[in-house]
Design an enzyme around this catalytic site. Sequence first.
Site, PDB file in Angstrom:
ATOM      1  N   ARG A  20       0.845  -1.209   0.000  1.00  0.00           N
ATOM      2  CA  ARG A  20       0.000   0.000   0.000  1.00  0.00           C
ATOM      3  C   ARG A  20       0.874   1.251   0.000  1.00  0.00           C
ATOM      4  NH1 ARG A  20      -2.028   0.139   6.367  1.00  0.00           N
ATOM      5  NH2 ARG A  20      -0.334   1.517   7.003  1.00  0.00           N
ATOM      6  N   TYR A 160      11.319   7.222  15.469  1.00  0.00           N
ATOM      7  CA  TYR A 160      11.164   7.216  14.002  1.00  0.00           C
ATOM      8  C   TYR A 160      12.229   8.095  13.350  1.00  0.00           C
ATOM      9  CZ  TYR A 160       8.735   7.900   9.497  1.00  0.00           C
ATOM     10  OH  TYR A 160       8.402   7.957   8.161  1.00  0.00           O
ATOM     11  N   ALA A 161      12.418   9.297  13.889  1.00  0.00           N
ATOM     12  CA  ALA A 161      13.412  10.216  13.313  1.00  0.00           C
ATOM     13  C   ALA A 161      14.815   9.634  13.433  1.00  0.00           C
ATOM     14  CB  ALA A 161      13.327  11.574  14.006  1.00  0.00           C
ATOM     15  N   ALA A 162      15.090   8.972  14.555  1.00  0.00           N
ATOM     16  CA  ALA A 162      16.419   8.367  14.744  1.00  0.00           C
ATOM     17  C   ALA A 162      16.669   7.297  13.687  1.00  0.00           C
ATOM     18  CB  ALA A 162      16.524   7.763  16.146  1.00  0.00           C
TER      19      ALA A 162
HETATM   20  P1  NAD Z   1       2.308   2.668   5.028  1.00  0.00           P
HETATM   21  O1  NAD Z   1       2.151   2.463   6.488  1.00  0.00           O
HETATM   22  O2  NAD Z   1       1.119   3.087   4.234  1.00  0.00           O
HETATM   23  O3  NAD Z   1       2.943   1.372   4.343  1.00  0.00           O
HETATM   24  C1  NAD Z   1       4.043   0.740   4.900  1.00  0.00           C
HETATM   25  C2  NAD Z   1       4.269  -0.572   4.216  1.00  0.00           C
HETATM   26  O4  NAD Z   1       5.336  -1.255   4.897  1.00  0.00           O
HETATM   27  C3  NAD Z   1       3.081  -1.487   4.266  1.00  0.00           C
HETATM   28  O5  NAD Z   1       2.981  -2.188   3.030  1.00  0.00           O
HETATM   29  C4  NAD Z   1       3.434  -2.464   5.385  1.00  0.00           C
HETATM   30  O6  NAD Z   1       2.813  -3.731   5.217  1.00  0.00           O
HETATM   31  C5  NAD Z   1       4.926  -2.570   5.200  1.00  0.00           C
HETATM   32  N1  NAD Z   1       5.630  -3.067   6.377  1.00  0.00           N
HETATM   33  C6  NAD Z   1       5.578  -2.586   7.644  1.00  0.00           C
HETATM   34  N2  NAD Z   1       6.343  -3.351   8.448  1.00  0.00           N
HETATM   35  C7  NAD Z   1       6.885  -4.317   7.667  1.00  0.00           C
HETATM   36  C8  NAD Z   1       7.760  -5.409   7.920  1.00  0.00           C
HETATM   37  N3  NAD Z   1       8.234  -5.653   9.138  1.00  0.00           N
HETATM   38  N4  NAD Z   1       8.127  -6.203   6.881  1.00  0.00           N
HETATM   39  C9  NAD Z   1       7.658  -5.970   5.629  1.00  0.00           C
HETATM   40  N5  NAD Z   1       6.814  -4.952   5.336  1.00  0.00           N
HETATM   41  C10 NAD Z   1       6.434  -4.147   6.349  1.00  0.00           C
HETATM   42  O7  NAD Z   1       3.488   3.720   4.875  1.00  0.00           O
HETATM   43  P2  NAD Z   1       3.796   4.811   3.747  1.00  0.00           P
HETATM   44  O8  NAD Z   1       3.193   6.078   4.195  1.00  0.00           O
HETATM   45  O9  NAD Z   1       3.474   4.286   2.411  1.00  0.00           O
HETATM   46  O10 NAD Z   1       5.370   4.950   3.942  1.00  0.00           O
HETATM   47  C11 NAD Z   1       6.293   4.179   3.203  1.00  0.00           C
HETATM   48  C12 NAD Z   1       7.699   4.586   3.594  1.00  0.00           C
HETATM   49  O11 NAD Z   1       7.865   5.984   3.388  1.00  0.00           O
HETATM   50  C13 NAD Z   1       8.015   4.331   5.057  1.00  0.00           C
HETATM   51  O12 NAD Z   1       9.363   3.941   5.192  1.00  0.00           O
HETATM   52  C14 NAD Z   1       7.802   5.681   5.688  1.00  0.00           C
HETATM   53  O13 NAD Z   1       8.557   5.842   6.868  1.00  0.00           O
HETATM   54  C15 NAD Z   1       8.258   6.606   4.601  1.00  0.00           C
HETATM   55  N6  NAD Z   1       7.683   7.948   4.699  1.00  0.00           N
HETATM   56  C16 NAD Z   1       6.328   8.145   4.630  1.00  0.00           C
HETATM   57  C17 NAD Z   1       5.840   9.433   4.738  1.00  0.00           C
HETATM   58  C18 NAD Z   1       4.377   9.743   4.657  1.00  0.00           C
HETATM   59  O14 NAD Z   1       4.012  10.910   4.837  1.00  0.00           O
HETATM   60  N7  NAD Z   1       3.501   8.792   4.389  1.00  0.00           N
HETATM   61  C19 NAD Z   1       6.703  10.504   4.913  1.00  0.00           C
HETATM   62  C20 NAD Z   1       8.063  10.259   4.974  1.00  0.00           C
HETATM   63  C21 NAD Z   1       8.549   8.969   4.863  1.00  0.00           C
END
Ligand code: NAD
Length: 252
Positions: A20, A160-162
């Site tokens: 997702r 998270y930031a770390a």
């Molecule tokens: P989300 O929560 O919608 O999706 C995260 C995905 O990671 C999911 O598919 C989940 O199943 C998978 N996941 C979680 N733990 C897992 C594990 N142990 N093993 C395998 N898969 C795992 O998150 P997102 O918003 O799409 O974010 C994706 C990435 O971008 C993340 O690393 C997040 O930190 C980073 N990010 C997101 C944002 C934001 O605003 N959404 C901003 C900055 C960075």
Amino acid sequence: MSTNAAALKDQVALVTGASRGIGRAVALELASRGAHVGINYRTGEDAARSCLRAVEAAGGTGELCPFDVAEPDAPVTHIAAFAKEKGRLDILVNNAGITIDGLVLRYKEEDWQRTLEVNLGGAFRCSRAAARFMARRRYGRIVNLSSVVASMGNPGQAAYAATKAGLEGMTKALARELASRDVTVNAVAPGFIDTEMTASLPEEARAAYLAMIPLGRLGRSEEVATAVAYLCGPDASYVTGHVLAVNGGLYT
Ligand code: NAD
């Protein structure tokens, strides 16, 4: 969708956490450029299957690769099996990530450990497993999903930031380590993107963030995905160790 159709033709990519949000958009973007995409997820098989259907409906190819990136042996076992079966692994996108928010004084030890294990440990182990194949074939692209909060900080997100700041350091170290094998390692640091991760933000917090974003809106997953795909493609052949901000001007 990209104007770079076929830029990744015959390449094999693995995107972690692709069921997702940003990971799904990255899987679709890489597939639209011609790559065969491994769609990793831990839970949410239905969502992962829907991602695969979307890839195929757009004329691409992919397959499901379920495993938990935080389990010590899972990345090496699954990535090795995937790369061996396909005969190559050109691209790894370390996107899987979690955020467990909480003020530091009340933060639970288990939440700190889990955040570290998924966000940082997962990317480390997946990169190590992929780098074996990439170094041998003297080609590879690794892209790590960081966050604007790695540089900016955010109250309630110390853990998270770390992990995201750690991921940026790891990106730069690995870039130097793997450069002689023509394996590039970069990061994309999104700002606030409209996904399920940010959907749980309280309305006031959302409004406060919006007020700080010069472009005046949250970003879309697709806008992050095209930045990731650029770093995965031939146009970025001389870019390594870089952190690309995709944050609407929130932090520069
Ligand atoms: P989300 O929560 O919608 O999706 C995260 C995905 O990671 C999911 O598919 C989940 O199943 C998978 N996941 C979680 N733990 C897992 C594990 N142990 N093993 C395998 N898969 C795992 O998150 P997102 O918003 O799409 O974010 C994706 C990435 O971008 C993340 O690393 C997040 O930190 C980073 N990010 C997101 C944002 C934001 O605003 N959404 C901003 C900055 C960075």
